[in-house]
Design a protein around this motif. Structure first.
Motif, mmCIF file in Angstrom:
data_model
loop_
_atom_site.group_PDB
_atom_site.id
_atom_site.type_symbol
_atom_site.label_atom_id
_atom_site.label_comp_id
_atom_site.label_asym_id
_atom_site.label_seq_id
_atom_site.Cartn_x
_atom_site.Cartn_y
_atom_site.Cartn_z
ATOM 1 N N UNK A 81 42.377 -4.488 -22.713
ATOM 2 C CA UNK A 81 42.010 -3.359 -21.491
ATOM 3 C C UNK A 81 41.550 -4.521 -19.901
ATOM 4 N N UNK A 140 45.052 -5.376 -19.228
ATOM 5 C CA UNK A 140 46.367 -4.523 -17.969
ATOM 6 C C UNK A 140 45.252 -4.619 -16.722
ATOM 7 N N UNK A 141 44.214 -3.880 -16.514
ATOM 8 C CA UNK A 141 43.983 -3.143 -15.499
ATOM 9 C C UNK A 141 43.874 -4.423 -14.701
ATOM 10 N N UNK A 142 42.982 -5.658 -14.480
ATOM 11 C CA UNK A 142 43.177 -6.365 -13.610
ATOM 12 C C UNK A 142 43.984 -7.925 -13.554
ATOM 13 N N UNK A 202 29.951 -4.590 -12.224
ATOM 14 C CA UNK A 202 31.206 -2.988 -11.679
ATOM 15 C C UNK A 202 32.263 -2.996 -12.437
ATOM 16 N N UNK A 218 32.215 -2.895 -16.070
ATOM 17 C CA UNK A 218 32.315 -1.273 -16.813
ATOM 18 C C UNK A 218 32.853 -0.557 -16.745
ATOM 19 N N UNK A 219 34.385 -0.417 -15.489
ATOM 20 C CA UNK A 219 35.091 0.374 -15.380
ATOM 21 C C UNK A 219 36.826 0.230 -16.289
ATOM 22 N N UNK A 273 35.574 1.344 -19.177
ATOM 23 C CA UNK A 273 35.948 2.925 -19.600
ATOM 24 C C UNK A 273 37.195 3.127 -19.822
ATOM 25 N N UNK A 274 38.174 1.703 -19.973
ATOM 26 C CA UNK A 274 39.088 2.115 -19.367
ATOM 27 C C UNK A 274 40.062 2.313 -20.908
ATOM 28 N N UNK A 275 38.872 1.706 -22.450
ATOM 29 C CA UNK A 275 39.251 1.687 -23.913
ATOM 30 C C UNK A 275 39.017 2.910 -24.398
ATOM 31 N N UNK A 276 40.635 3.527 -25.031
ATOM 32 C CA UNK A 276 41.034 4.297 -25.268
ATOM 33 C C UNK A 276 40.460 4.870 -27.665
ATOM 34 N N UNK A 309 40.331 6.616 -32.356
ATOM 35 C CA UNK A 309 40.139 6.913 -30.985
ATOM 36 C C UNK A 309 38.397 6.171 -30.761
ATOM 37 N N UNK A 310 38.400 5.576 -29.562
ATOM 38 C CA UNK A 310 36.558 5.083 -29.527
ATOM 39 C C UNK A 310 36.229 4.943 -28.068
ATOM 40 N N UNK A 311 35.209 5.362 -27.118
ATOM 41 C CA UNK A 311 34.757 5.420 -26.559
ATOM 42 C C UNK A 311 33.490 4.100 -26.371
ATOM 43 N N UNK A 321 31.153 3.390 -24.912
ATOM 44 C CA UNK A 321 29.664 3.503 -23.620
ATOM 45 C C UNK A 321 28.672 1.872 -23.689
#
Lengths: 242, 121
Positions: B37, B40-42, B72, B75-76, B79-82, B88-90, B92
């Motif tokens: 995650x 792929x984001x940063x 932060x 954290x973001x 949050x993009x982990x699905x 399926x997972x969250x 938190x």
């Protein structure tokens, strides 16, 4: 941090009582004060699943996806009578202009990756004048990877720039389509910072704006048999007139 | 190599994370998903700046170490982990602490006492 977060654009309706209970527990665990579901349930469903719940506010909105401006008008006026608030899905430029001219629309939701359409200064200006809030759906940042997410981030950035310039109200939401798409308020704030939204703006669009949308609707409603005869005059104003 | 004195060490924050899934997930699967995650984001440079390390992970709660300026951003990315390990997972974030001791005391120990509160979907 002060509580009182709302997520008004949950496009998911739990099937039965158990699923509803799980959903509400999760929302409570995440620290939401209230949730708004934009799927229209029947009355039986509401009495069966929502009445026992006392720890979380549930609102039912309606999402309208209609291309024809004439039909849109009648659907919005019917929807605003039935639901707590009205979300309209935009699209082409022509449709977006008719949406911002329709009364009783609360939230405008725009899809991503439209060639002809999206938010421009004309729509932003009239949305600000009519008090229509703009939905910032960070669910797209969660669901997509790679190129598509890059486009979504730049589009959200563009919308944020216009919303700031014309003072359009913003609503930040996870746009959940299932229980697994739910995110906690702090996570939503962190995701919003990816496209440049400050913490204060994000908190306002999670707390104050949704609360005012719901309140706006509530003040217009009267219980059957009760009618407003005259405006209430506050005591200090009475004193002034004497 | 000698361990650096505290004044020369990089400053860190400890994120207490909780995984909400139907079935339990393993530590390896979680680590793989976290790095995928952030990657792929940063990209590689951004994720190296985050300085992530998963410290301990048991009973679906764990402590994730990151750089003190990147809380932060981390954290973001979390949050993009699905999904984790195909389900399926969250993820938190329960809270952030400056020390491992504080993190354990405040979140992990409280959590084991009231285990019934843990939510599975």
């Amino acid at each position: 941090m002060v509580e009182g977060y709302y997520d008004l654009c949950i496009r998911y309706l739990p099937e039965d009582k158990e699923a509803m209970e799980k959903f509400l527990l999760l929302a409570k665990h995440f620290g939401f004060k209230g949730v708004g579901i934009t799927e229209s349930p029947n009355k039986e469903y509401i009495t069966n699943t929502c009445l026992y719940n006392t720890f979380l506010d549930i609102f039912f909105g309606i999402e309208i996806d209609e291309e024809n401006p004439g039909k849109l008008y009648s659907q919005v006026s019917r929807g605003s009578r039935e639901a707590n608030y009205v979300i309209v899905k935009g699209g082409s430029d022509k449709l977006n202009r008719s949406v911002v001219d329709t009364p009783d629309v609360n939230i405008l939701s725009l899809p991503f990756g439209m060639k002809e359409g999206g938010l421009d200064h004309v729509i932003a200006k009239s949305a600000a004048n009519r008090g229509i809030a703009l939905e910032f759906d960070v669910g797209a940042l969660i669901r997509y990877r790679g190129g598509k997410r890059v486009h979504v981030i730049s589009e959200l950035k563009q919308r944020l720039m216009l919303a700031r310039k014309f003072n359009v109200e913003m609503v930040l939401t996870a746009g959940a389509r299932s229980i697994c798409d739910m995110r906690s308020p702090r996570e939503l704030i962190a995701l919003a910072s990816l496209f440049g939204m400050t913490k204060e703006e994000a908190m306002k669009s999670l707390r104050d704006t949704p609360a005012s949308i719901i309140k706006r609707k509530k003040t217009n409603e009267f219980i059957e048999g009760v009618e407003l005869i005259e405006e209430h005059v506050y005591p200090e104003k009475q004193g002034e007139s004497c | 190599m000698k361990v650096l004195p505290p004044s020369l060490r990089e400053r860190k924050r400890y994120l207490i994370i909780e995984i909400i899934t139907e079935h339990d997930v393993s530590r390896e699967e979680l680590i793989r998903e976290i790095f995928a995650a952030t990657g792929s984001l940063y990209g590689d440079i951004g994720s190296s700046e985050c300085g992530l390390k998963l410290l301990n992970f048991e009973k679906q709660k764990g402590i994730l170490r990151c750089s003190h300026m990147m809380t932060e951003k981390t954290r973001a990315a979390l949050a993009t982990i699905t999904s984790i390990g195909g389900q399926r997972a969250i993820v938190h974030v329960l809270g952030i602490s400056g020390t491992i001791k504080g993190a354990t005391k405040k979140y992990i120990q409280c959590a084991t006492i009231s285990e019934a509160e843990h939510i599975n979907i």
